[in-house]
Design a protein around this motif. Structure first.
Motif, PDB file in Angstrom:
ATOM      1  N   SER A  16       0.827  -1.206   0.000  1.00 28.62           N
ATOM      2  CA  SER A  16       0.000   0.000   0.000  1.00 28.62           C
ATOM      3  C   SER A  16       0.862   1.258   0.000  1.00 28.62           C
ATOM      4  CB  SER A  16      -0.932   0.001   1.215  1.00 28.62           C
ATOM      5  OG  SER A  16      -1.936  -0.992   1.096  1.00 28.62           O
ATOM      6  N   CYS A  17       2.115   1.127  -0.472  1.00 29.18           N
ATOM      7  CA  CYS A  17       3.041   2.256  -0.358  1.00 29.18           C
ATOM      8  C   CYS A  17       2.559   3.476  -1.135  1.00 29.18           C
ATOM      9  CB  CYS A  17       4.444   1.858  -0.791  1.00 29.18           C
ATOM     10  SG  CYS A  17       4.571   1.219  -2.473  1.00 29.18           S
ATOM     11  N   LEU A  18       1.957   3.267  -2.302  1.00 25.63           N
ATOM     12  CA  LEU A  18       1.476   4.423  -3.070  1.00 25.63           C
ATOM     13  C   LEU A  18       0.472   5.232  -2.254  1.00 25.63           C
ATOM     14  CD1 LEU A  18       0.370   4.679  -6.741  1.00 25.63           C
ATOM     15  CD2 LEU A  18      -1.226   5.323  -4.957  1.00 25.63           C
ATOM     16  N   PHE A  19      -0.489   4.545  -1.658  1.00 27.60           N
ATOM     17  CA  PHE A  19      -1.551   5.234  -0.924  1.00 27.60           C
ATOM     18  C   PHE A  19      -1.014   5.910   0.334  1.00 27.60           C
ATOM     19  CE2 PHE A  19      -3.138   1.459  -3.105  1.00 27.60           C
ATOM     20  CZ  PHE A  19      -3.996   2.052  -4.012  1.00 27.60           C
ATOM     21  N   ASN A  20      -0.125   5.226   1.045  1.00 28.69           N
ATOM     22  CA  ASN A  20       0.417   5.816   2.263  1.00 28.69           C
ATOM     23  C   ASN A  20       1.405   6.932   1.968  1.00 28.69           C
ATOM     24  OD1 ASN A  20      -1.055   4.291   4.151  1.00 28.69           O
ATOM     25  ND2 ASN A  20       0.299   2.540   3.859  1.00 28.69           N
ATOM     26  N   ARG A  37      -7.994   3.916  -0.719  1.00 29.50           N
ATOM     27  CA  ARG A  37      -8.498   2.857  -1.602  1.00 29.50           C
ATOM     28  C   ARG A  37     -10.015   2.999  -1.776  1.00 29.50           C
ATOM     29  NH1 ARG A  37      -5.118  -1.524  -2.692  1.00 29.50           N
ATOM     30  NH2 ARG A  37      -3.165  -1.632  -1.511  1.00 29.50           N
ATOM     31  N   GLN A  38     -10.702   3.333  -0.696  1.00 27.15           N
ATOM     32  CA  GLN A  38     -12.153   3.513  -0.781  1.00 27.15           C
ATOM     33  C   GLN A  38     -12.508   4.716  -1.642  1.00 27.15           C
ATOM     34  OE1 GLN A  38     -14.725   1.395   0.666  1.00 27.15           O
ATOM     35  NE2 GLN A  38     -15.654   2.581  -0.986  1.00 27.15           N
ATOM     36  N   VAL A  39     -11.730   5.790  -1.524  1.00 30.64           N
ATOM     37  CA  VAL A  39     -11.932   6.974  -2.369  1.00 30.64           C
ATOM     38  C   VAL A  39     -11.872   6.579  -3.845  1.00 30.64           C
ATOM     39  CG1 VAL A  39     -10.798   9.110  -3.162  1.00 30.64           C
ATOM     40  CG2 VAL A  39     -11.153   8.708  -0.714  1.00 30.64           C
ATOM     41  N   ILE A  40     -10.882   5.772  -4.191  1.00 27.88           N
ATOM     42  CA  ILE A  40     -10.700   5.371  -5.583  1.00 27.88           C
ATOM     43  C   ILE A  40     -11.829   4.461  -6.041  1.00 27.88           C
ATOM     44  CG2 ILE A  40      -9.212   4.025  -7.121  1.00 27.88           C
ATOM     45  CD1 ILE A  40      -6.870   5.222  -5.321  1.00 27.88           C
ATOM     46  N   ALA A  41     -12.179   3.493  -5.211  1.00 24.03           N
ATOM     47  CA  ALA A  41     -13.272   2.579  -5.572  1.00 24.03           C
ATOM     48  C   ALA A  41     -14.571   3.352  -5.792  1.00 24.03           C
ATOM     49  CB  ALA A  41     -13.452   1.526  -4.486  1.00 24.03           C
ATOM     50  N   THR A  42     -14.832   4.343  -4.968  1.00 26.50           N
ATOM     51  CA  THR A  42     -16.053   5.153  -5.102  1.00 26.50           C
ATOM     52  C   THR A  42     -16.021   5.963  -6.395  1.00 26.50           C
ATOM     53  OG1 THR A  42     -16.293   5.296  -2.702  1.00 26.50           O
ATOM     54  CG2 THR A  42     -17.443   6.949  -4.024  1.00 26.50           C
ATOM     55  N   GLU A  78      -4.656   5.273 -10.148  1.00 27.36           N
ATOM     56  CA  GLU A  78      -4.940   5.681  -8.774  1.00 27.36           C
ATOM     57  C   GLU A  78      -4.353   7.058  -8.466  1.00 27.36           C
ATOM     58  OE1 GLU A  78      -5.557   1.643  -9.585  1.00 27.36           O
ATOM     59  OE2 GLU A  78      -3.586   2.617  -9.645  1.00 27.36           O
ATOM     60  N   LEU A  79      -3.163   7.330  -8.966  1.00 35.99           N
ATOM     61  CA  LEU A  79      -2.563   8.652  -8.733  1.00 35.99           C
ATOM     62  C   LEU A  79      -3.380   9.756  -9.394  1.00 35.99           C
ATOM     63  CD1 LEU A  79       1.249   7.891  -9.074  1.00 35.99           C
ATOM     64  CD2 LEU A  79       0.010   8.558  -6.998  1.00 35.99           C
ATOM     65  N   SER A  80      -3.901   9.480 -10.585  1.00 37.45           N
ATOM     66  CA  SER A  80      -4.724  10.473 -11.273  1.00 37.45           C
ATOM     67  C   SER A  80      -5.982  10.792 -10.469  1.00 37.45           C
ATOM     68  CB  SER A  80      -5.086   9.944 -12.663  1.00 37.45           C
ATOM     69  OG  SER A  80      -5.910  10.858 -13.339  1.00 37.45           O
ATOM     70  N   ILE A  81      -6.634   9.761  -9.943  1.00 39.90           N
ATOM     71  CA  ILE A  81      -7.847   9.968  -9.151  1.00 39.90           C
ATOM     72  C   ILE A  81      -7.526  10.710  -7.860  1.00 39.90           C
ATOM     73  CG2 ILE A  81      -9.644   8.774  -7.834  1.00 39.90           C
ATOM     74  CD1 ILE A  81      -9.534   6.565 -10.013  1.00 39.90           C
ATOM     75  N   LEU A  82      -6.416  10.369  -7.212  1.00 40.19           N
ATOM     76  CA  LEU A  82      -6.064  11.017  -5.950  1.00 40.19           C
ATOM     77  C   LEU A  82      -5.669  12.477  -6.147  1.00 40.19           C
ATOM     78  CD1 LEU A  82      -4.186   8.088  -4.188  1.00 40.19           C
ATOM     79  CD2 LEU A  82      -6.456   8.992  -3.654  1.00 40.19           C
TER      80      LEU A  82
END
Length: 209
Positions: A16-20, A37-42, A78-82
């Protein structure tokens, strides 16, 4: 910032290094993976037209379940969404190529954060006032100048990345060797590791030379 140095803030290698790493540079919190992860899934689940199977590489619903699994790695999607979630650009520096991939660019965001990627793992980049300073004094969010840069911090980051590249502080994912932590079988490269994981369900690999 006109003084200080760019430092790598190490994030645990727990898939989970990217997210942390994003949690650290955005919120000074290294334990944000489950929430992000939940932010991305949503975000993906709410826009199945844009996030379709061709874009994701798997059906929308399947992807949403997949990204919530703490064993799965994140990447460009995931980086784009974050970047959009936080309203800031994310600069991800790749040590092997010294390339910087910028997420959230062209959307009018006024601040940027920085990550560094070694082929397998993401860490956070911060500006620290002096060597060995505690991370509580880190600056991780930088205003974007009119020319699209973040000034001194960007130049310092590029210098650090090039030095890591010179020292070959990266993993060549096409040719690196891994051993399965479950059955001890050796594989070469990311492709073989993925194939082994798909065949056996084993996802615990360690690099060895």
């Amino acid at each position: 910032m006109d003084e200080g140095l760019v430092v790598r803030r190490v994030i645990p290698a727990d898939n989970s290094c990217l997210f942390n790493a994003v949690g650290y540079v955005m919120e000074n919190d290294r334990n944000r993976s489950s929430e992000l992860r939940q932010v991305i899934a949503t975000a993906v689940g709410n826009d199945p037209v844009h996030y379709n199977e061709a874009f994701l590489g798997k059906p929308n619903e399947e992807y949403c379940a997949w990204i919530l699994d703490p064993e799965k790695w994140g990447g460009a999607i995931e980086l784009s969404i974050l970047a959009d979630y936080y309203g800031r650009e994310i600069a991800a520096y790749d040590v092997q190529t010294a390339r910087c991939d910028l997420y959230g660019q062209g959307k009018g965001y006024t601040e940027r954060v920085m990550l560094i990627y070694d082929g397998l793992h993401y860490d956070a980049l911060a500006v620290s006032p002096f060597e060995d300073a505690p991370d509580v004094v880190d600056q991780t969010i930088f205003p974007i100048n009119r020319d699209g840069s973040i000034g001194v911090a960007e130049a310092l980051a590029e210098s650090l990345v090039k030095e890591d590249q010179r020292r070959r502080s990266y993993t060549d994912t096409a040719n690196f060797t891994l051993r399965c932590g479950v059955c001890q079988i050796g594989v070469v490269g990311q492709k073989e590791a993925v194939e082994h994981a798909q065949t056996t369900g084993h996802v615990n690999f360690q690099e060895f030379r």
